[in-house]
Design a protein around this motif. Structure first.
Motif, PDB file in Angstrom:
ATOM      1  N   MET A   1       3.505 -47.036  15.070  1.00  0.00           N
ATOM      2  CA  MET A   1       4.957 -47.092  14.925  1.00  0.00           C
ATOM      3  C   MET A   1       5.615 -47.102  16.292  1.00  0.00           C
TER       4      MET A   1
ATOM      5  N   GLU B   1       1.740 -54.007  13.258  1.00  0.00           N
ATOM      6  CA  GLU B   1       0.515 -54.369  12.559  1.00  0.00           C
ATOM      7  C   GLU B   1      -0.135 -55.519  13.307  1.00  0.00           C
TER       8      GLU B   1
ATOM      9  N   SER C   1       7.356 -50.534  12.246  1.00  0.00           N
ATOM     10  CA  SER C   1       5.901 -50.469  12.087  1.00  0.00           C
ATOM     11  C   SER C   1       5.282 -51.644  12.830  1.00  0.00           C
TER      12      SER C   1
ATOM     13  N   LYS D   1       7.188 -49.319   1.893  1.00  0.00           N
ATOM     14  CA  LYS D   1       7.481 -48.727   3.182  1.00  0.00           C
ATOM     15  C   LYS D   1       8.613 -47.708   3.108  1.00  0.00           C
TER      16      LYS D   1
ATOM     17  N   LEU E   1      11.384 -50.092   9.691  1.00  0.00           N
ATOM     18  CA  LEU E   1      11.107 -49.108   8.648  1.00  0.00           C
ATOM     19  C   LEU E   1      12.346 -48.299   8.285  1.00  0.00           C
TER      20      LEU E   1
END
Length: 1445
Positions: A609, A625, A623, A712, A639
């Protein structure tokens, strides 16, 4: 935080002038500096540090306006206002040249890519050409005390008590107003301002003033020394809209500086201290936050002699403040009062010969861009004096304009922690410092970082950059680099920042390092660059326009392999969050870009994060990824947004923002759920106040489990809670470790002068339900001696850095150069343990159970014993030296706590020995009587610690008690074979007895006994064992002999010493008697050699007492066990198969068993010829049956006791060692010998290798197996010699039996005929040998062949003992064993000796006796003939140069 480095640089003014500069004023970005002298205004550039332009006033104008005094820049750098002595404000326009006009231009080689690509690009790397034009002056008709720029206005304070508000653009009478100070109401707080008491400000004016943006007001020092704060009640500055508060009880103020980031006002006082005030938000009053002052502890000579405070300057990032006094010197403090540097002490203030230097007196100073430099102008009268001295010394050869002390500016260089501007570095375990052109980091070399997954880091290479691929770190795995890399040395890993990047983007504003400590990123004015320790290369933007079109605003951070950047895009005029992959080229094409709606001020990364703090006082969580393994990219998703505008008065006040997994309810359960890994709270440092926003879990929790994982939706946050005040830095980690939950789930705070604080979780023990009154967490303060820069969570260490100085006063004289005046400064890594502080704080609060859990989790740390020791020591020093009685002493609690750990005894004694004697009584009153502790050490077999307690006892008890305990320890040490300790104890006992114990003996250090068997005693005797004694270091033991045998009047000296020596001798004799009674000959030998014990003399006295052998069989068994000597066995396989070519095979096996290695064997074989006249076709069994008449010419394998084989050679018949010794060595010997000797026909004509039958191999192996280790053989030979010399014939027989040495038995039986030998000895030897024969017949048949060899001597013994014949059959081995043993007759031994002696000259000191056939054994050996065995030993092991009596 900030650290001085190197020597200061002196900037010389290129213009000739008699005037001295005395004032320096930077512009808003600190790229330009206005420097004033009396009639001259100069503008300097920061990098390069050069003079751009000077304006020199004409003489008539100077007479009209007076000399220049102060200067102030307009916020947009287009104008400079100068105040003169006669009350005039002079306004100068700063005019830039045309686009292509520069003062100094870089010249690039042809073909260089560095050409002007973007507008304004070239201008940023070279000094622009500027000009100064003076406008119409403004006369304020009173001397000016202060200038302050405020947006479009210029505020001017005059001595007539007025505050003038001038407009920058219209300085005429229209654009100005004057506010009288008496019209401003002053009170103690804003609430009582209208009706409360007010200051009488008649005749008072504002002496010094500075505006604070975040407080929206002016900090002022009045001419009477009072301190005040004036705040406008509206946006306009008018008389009726101003309100003032003043600080009570202060009337010696001299100067002021404000800190916008922390809302602090630092007021200098005439007493030399700096008072730092804050404004109470509730009442509006001025509250004292803390003081900055030199302490008498660290600066005893100068702390009260500094004079008034002259200047105060906050650094550009507001994290440190520099102070100077009227008497000179510089001192640096952190924002909340941690003292960092002072030039009034140590090497700054003293020369190497101890004489005091004059401190540099400073008239003006200013921080440079980003705080990398401090520009200092020293006082003119001091420089004048130095220059005059210099000119007198040089004989006026140097013109004043070019002298080394030309009017100039000093530039002090600083390096600073990355935490000051990029607080997201606080979750790393490395220390990262950056100077203006280089990085300093503590992480070790990447080759040393442990990588269990990759044994060869070069295997997996990324195709793009050739560097090992970074794996995404597992959040639960420990990423700590270990103590070796983080604490291994004092040196820094220095990385030079790429010069191409620096050239156009100086100064460096942000720096970051990744979790593994292998990748760094830096951001300057535009763009950024990153570096890898693995490849040792920088990566810069390939497209310069991309670099110049972005500027980093919110900081840098690393996430796995990505650089996370919060930046502003100039082309799109948009705030963006970008992620760049480390392994790809640095290009926007490979970046992941997310548009942001507001200006980003701060950035931080927690697991996967990103948290952003924006200028609209909102917090955004994103977030991260990673996608696509081949071409990795990162996807960013919003988020949550949290608005903080209700709680944050000004966005610039937020120092740091951190996402953590810290919760207040952690103590509820020991089973740490997923919450330990989740983002549970936001920590916000708001101007030194640590605010925590925790997720609100008060709502229904069931929905969380029902919803799918990919949703989320995150929980909202509770209202903020203030955790701590005066916080400078916060450390937390996202890792988890069940064994060290206390340390990893804690929150660490650095609080300046107050030291550190830790917010520690409290866990119930053994899954018990916690008490309702027990807090879930506790805030514990503790002091450390260093400024913390990083926390190693699991290792319970704080890392920091410290300034060190190196004196250089090689150039002495009436005028010292700058390098001799100011020492060279370096920065060193440092670290400190903090665990003992936390344990102590927990014990003070009666949380002993928590302290125990914490200590047990850290008990495996290498310095844990030191932690315990420190805790005892600190508490002891405080309580034992306290002047008032302590109502509730902590030392008994600490002592009880330490008893929970096995190192209790060592901790107490080490602490006592490092503490002065006066405190011992207090210590042992709490921990227990040292006599009891001494006895506990003996019970625990910890003799070294017991020896330390002995020193305590010797100081605290009477000598008799010390002697009693020393005797106890000495006997135990003797029993355990701790020889070093024994030597120390002998010295200790002697010193007690002689009364000469002036200093206590040092604690004995543990020395392992010599591994060679340790017969160092041989060094002073006539025997030399080349293989054992010579390998011992000579200087290891320097103990003198402790006693001498009563053979003559050799005891001299005083009676006390004689008595003490006798006392020690008695103990040594008693121990020797004890060892001999228990048949511990090996221990007896070590005891004698290590302590210099006169074994032979003592055995002479004990010959007929304790040195008798009562049970020959048990003595023999005990020797086998102690010396690891195998019992002999009979080779059965060799009896059934006849040998081919018996003569050569027999000689071969003899040589083989004698040899130590193949090389030895080869040499022996080359020099050895077979005896003449021996039939070559006899088999082994044929010769076994030969009678005594043939024994003189038969070969023998008797000399097996010389075989110095290693211990593992006799463990098995067919081990590799045996095969190597038997087959390989035999082959080498035979091939060589067959070329030398024509009649040796052992090489097969059809094959080049020698073939040995299974039976022969078994026989050879058996011979090897019947031998013990070489070291044991040396030791047994030594003991044999000692017993022989002492006349202990029974022991000689036992050792002769175990060595299976017929010569020894023969010699002893010869001695038994002597009339001096008592009849009891003769009977004892006879009965002992009969017992051994009976035992061998039933339990150990391997001894029967040897007993048959010495049959003749035994018969002789029987005749002498009883005068009657014993039937010869009684010593005949049964069955085939007699045949096997027949070849081991003494004639064989003589023959092999004849062969051996031919090849080599006899050893020195040995006369070789004439060899006689075996038939001559009826004659007893003469005393002048050394035993034959000794001669062979001399050839193999060295020489016994001794005679036996």
């Amino acid at each position: 935080m900030y650290f001085l480095t190197g020597w200061p640089r002196r900037l010389l003014c290129p213009l000739r002038s008699e005037e001295e500069p005395f004032h320096i004023q930077p512009n808003s970005h600190r790229f330009y500096f206005a420097v004033l002298s009396e009639t001259q205004l100069s503008i300097w550039f920061s990098r390069p540090s050069v003079l751009i332009v000077s304006y020199i006033e004409s003489a008539t104008a100077a007479a009209q306006f007076g000399s220049y005094q102060k200067a102030e820049w307009k916020p947009d750098d287009s104008k400079i206002a100068v105040a003169t002595a006669k009350g005039y404000i002079l306004l100068f326009d700063v005019l830039g040249g045309r686009d292509d006009k520069y003062l100094y231009e870089p010249v690039y080689p042809r073909g260089s890519t560095r050409v002007k690509v973007t507008q304004g690009y070239k201008e940023e790397q070279c000094a622009p050409a500027l000009s100064l034009v003076m406008n119409r002056p403004v006369d304020l008709e009173a001397p000016i005390t202060s200038l302050q720029s405020l947006q479009d206005n210029l505020l001017v304070c005059t001595t007539d008590g007025y505050l003038h508000v001038l407009h920058w653009d219209g300085l005429g009478s229209n654009g100005r107003q004057a506010i009288s100070l008496t019209a401003i109401p002053f009170s103690l707080d804003l609430q009582s301002s209208r009706g409360g008491p007010s200051l009488d400000l008649g005749g008072v004016f504002i002496h010094c003033m500075e505006y604070c943006v975040t407080l929206d007001g002016f900090a002022v020092v009045l001419s009477d020394g009072r301190l005040g704060f004036i705040t406008p009640l509206s946006n306009t500055i008018t008389a009726d809209q101003l309100q003032g508060v003043w600080a009570a009880d202060v009337n010696d103020g001299t100067c002021v500086a404000v800190n916008n980031k922390y809302r602090l006002m630092a007021f200098g006082c005439a007493s030399g201290s700096v008072l730092v005030y804050m404004i109470d938000t509730a009442t509006g009053s001025m509250q004292l936050s803390h003081k900055l002052e030199l302490t008498p502890k660290h600066y005893p000579d100068i702390y009260n002699k500094t004079g008034p405070v002259k200047l105060i300057r906050w650094s550009p990032d507001y994290s440190v403040v520099m102070v100077t006094w009227e008497c000179g010197g510089l001192s640096l403090w952190s924002v909340f009062g941690a003292h960092l540097i002072c030039t009034l002490g140590e090497d700054f203030a003293y020369r190497s010969d101890g004489t005091r230097k004059d401190p540099i007196k400073i008239s003006s100073m200013s921080w440079g861009a980003e705080g990398y430099h401090l520009w200092v102008i020293s006082k003119k009268q001091e420089r004048r004096r130095q220059e005059e001295e210099l000119q007198q010394q040089e004989g006026d050869t140097i013109p004043p304009a070019h002298s080394s002390l030309q009017p100039g500016i000093l530039q002090f260089h600083f390096i600073k922690s990355a935490l000051t501007v990029n607080p997201c570095m606080s979750n790393q375990e490395q220390v990262l410092l950056h100077g203006e052109d280089r990085l300093f980091l503590t992480c070790g070399d990447p080759t040393q970082v442990s990588s269990s997954s990759e044994a060869h880091p070069r295997v997996h290479l990324h195709p793009r950059d050739g560097s090992p691929l970074h794996r995404p770190p597992n959040p639960d795995s420990s990423l700590s680099q270990g103590l070796s890399t983080l604490l291994g040395h004092k040196h820094w890993h220095v990385v030079q920042i790429h010069s191409t990047y620096l050239e156009s983007n100086w100064p460096i504003r942000f720096a970051a390092i990744d979790t593994a400590g292998q990748c760094m990123a830096v951001a300057g004015r535009r763009g950024f660059a990153h570096y890898s320790l693995l490849t040792r290369k920088w990566k810069l933007f390939g497209n310069i326009s991309q670099e110049q079109n972005m500027t980093v605003t919110g900081g840098l951070a690393w996430w796995n392999d990505f650089v996370v950047v919060a930046c502003y895009n100039f082309v799109e005029q948009q705030e963006q969050l970008r992620l760049y992959q480390r392994s790809t080229n640095l290009d926007n094409a490979f970046a992941s870009v997310t548009k942001l709606h507001s200006h980003t001020l701060l950035l931080n990364v927690f697991r996967d994060m990103v948290i952003l703090f924006r200028a609209d006082c909102s917090i955004c969580l994103y977030s991260l990824e990673k996608k696509d393994v081949q071409n990795p990219t990162a996807s960013v998703e919003l988020l949550q947004e949290v608005s903080m505008s209700r709680y944050i008065p000004h966005p610039a006040l937020v120092v740091s923002v951190t996402l953590t997994s810290v919760r207040t309810e952690t103590g509820i359960t020991l089973k740490a759920p997923q919450q330990a890994c989740m983002a549970e709270s936001i920590m916000l440092n708001l101007a030194g106040q640590l605010i925590m926003l925790q997720r609100d879990r008060s709502g229904p929790q069931v929905r969380e489990k029902e919803t799918p994982v990919n949703t989320k939706k995150l929980l909202p946050f509770c209202p903020p809670v203030v955790l701590a005040q005066c916080v400078e830095n916060v450390w937390t980690t996202c890792r988890s470790n069940r064994k060290k939950r206390h340390l990893l789930e804690a929150l660490w705070l650095s609080c300046g002068e107050a030291g550190m604080k830790v917010w520690l979780p409290l866990f119930p023990r053994d899954h018990r339900k916690p008490h309702s009154f027990l807090s879930r967490r506790i805030m514990l303060p503790f002091h450390i001696n260093i400024y913390p820069l990083a926390v190693l969570f699991e290792d319970a260490l704080v890392l920091g850095a410290t300034n060190e100085t190196v004196l250089y006063d090689g150039l002495q004289g009436s005028s010292e150069p700058l390098e001799a005046l100011i020492p060279y400064c370096t920065v060193e890594r440092t670290s400190q343990i903090y665990l003992h502080h936390i344990l102590r704080q927990l014990l003070v609060r009666n949380l002993g159970e928590q302290a125990l859990m914490l200590a047990q989790s850290c008990a495996s740390l290498p310095y844990f014993p030191h932690v315990m020791e420190l805790m005892v020591h600190v508490v002891l020093e405080e309580e034992a030296t306290s002047r008032e009685p302590i109502p509730d002493p902590l030392l008994p609690t600490v002592a009880k706590f330490i008893t929970e750990f096995p190192l209790f005894l060592q901790t107490i004694v080490h602490c006592a020995r490092k503490t002065e004697y006066a405190l011992w009584n207090y210590l042992f009153a709490a921990v227990g009587n040292p006599k009891d502790l001494f006895e506990e050490c003996l019970i625990a077999q910890d003799l070294d610690t017991a020896a330390s307690y002995l020193i305590i006892l010797q100081n605290m008890e009477v000598p008799a008690v010390s002697r009693q305990h020393a005797t106890l320890l000495f006997n135990t040490a003797l029993e355990q074979g701790k020889w070093d300790l024994c030597r120390h104890m002998i010295r200790f006992l002697k010193a007690i007895g002689s009364g000469e114990m002036e200093t206590p003996p040092p604690t004995p250090t543990t020395h392992e006994p010599s591994t060679t068997g340790g017969f160092e005693f041989f060094r002073n005797r006539s025997i030399s064992l080349s293989q054992s004694a010579d390998s011992i270091t000579t200087g290891k033991f320097n103990l003198q002999k402790t006693f001498s045998m009563p053979s003559g009047p050799s005891v001299k000296g005083r009676d006390a010493e004689c008595a003490e020596n006798m006392y020690i001798d008695m103990m040594l004799w008693r121990h020797a008697r004890h060892l001999l009674e228990q048949v511990r000959l090996r221990d007896l030998g070590c005891f004698s050699a290590q302590l210099g014990f006169e074994l032979i003399g003592w055995l002479c006295r004990e010959r007929n007492r304790v040195a008798r052998v009562d049970d020959f069989v048990s003595a023999l068994k005990r020797l086998h066990k102690d010396f690891l000597w195998p019992f002999p066995v009979i080779p059965v396989g060799s009896l059934s198969s006849p040998l081919k070519n018996g003569r050569c095979r027999t000689v071969l096996s003899t040589q083989l068993l004698k040899s130590q290695s193949a090389d030895n064997l080869l040499n022996n074989g080359m020099d050895t010829a077979p005896p003449k006249g021996v039939p070559t076709n006899h088999t082994w069994l044929d010769r076994i049956g030969q009678g005594p008449k043939d024994l003189d010419t038969a070969s023998s394998t008797h000399s097996n006791q010389h075989s110095p084989q290693t211990h593992d050679a006799f463990l098995s018949l067919l081990t590799n060692k045996v095969e190597e010794y038997s087959v390989g060595s035999a082959t080498d010997l035979t091939e060589t010998s067959s070329m030398v000797d024509g009649d040796w026909t052992m090489v097969d004509e059809n094959a080049s290798t020698l073939s040995l039958s299974q039976a022969e191999l078994e026989h050879i192996s058996m011979e090897l197996a019947n031998k013990g280790p070489h070291k044991s053989q040396v030791q047994l030979r030594y003991l044999l010699h000692v017993f022989m010399e002492a006349g202990c014939l029974e022991w000689c027989v036992v050792i002769g039996l175990i060595l299976r040495d017929a010569n020894v038995i023969k010699q002893v039986i010869g001695f038994l005929d002597s009339p001096e030998v008592p009849r009891e000895t003769l009977k004892s030897v006879k009965s002992g040998l009969l017992a051994v024969d009976a035992w061998a017949s039933t339990d150990c048949l391997g001894y029967k062949p040897f007993l048959s060899i010495i049959q003749q001597q035994l018969q002789q013994l029987m005749d002498a003992a009883a005068g009657e014949q014993v039937p010869p059959e009684s010593f005949q081995p049964s069955g085939q064993s007699s045949k096997l043993g027949g070849s081991e007759g003494l004639g064989g031994a003589a023959m092999s000796r004849a062969e051996d002696s031919r090849g080599a000259p006899p050893p020195l000191g040995l006369a070789l006796p004439t060899l006689e056939p075996a038939a001559g054994f009826t004659r007893p050996p003469s005393e002048d003939c050394p035993p034959d065995e000794t001669e062979e030993q001399g050839e193999e092991e060295g020489s016994y140069d001794c005679t036996l009596s």
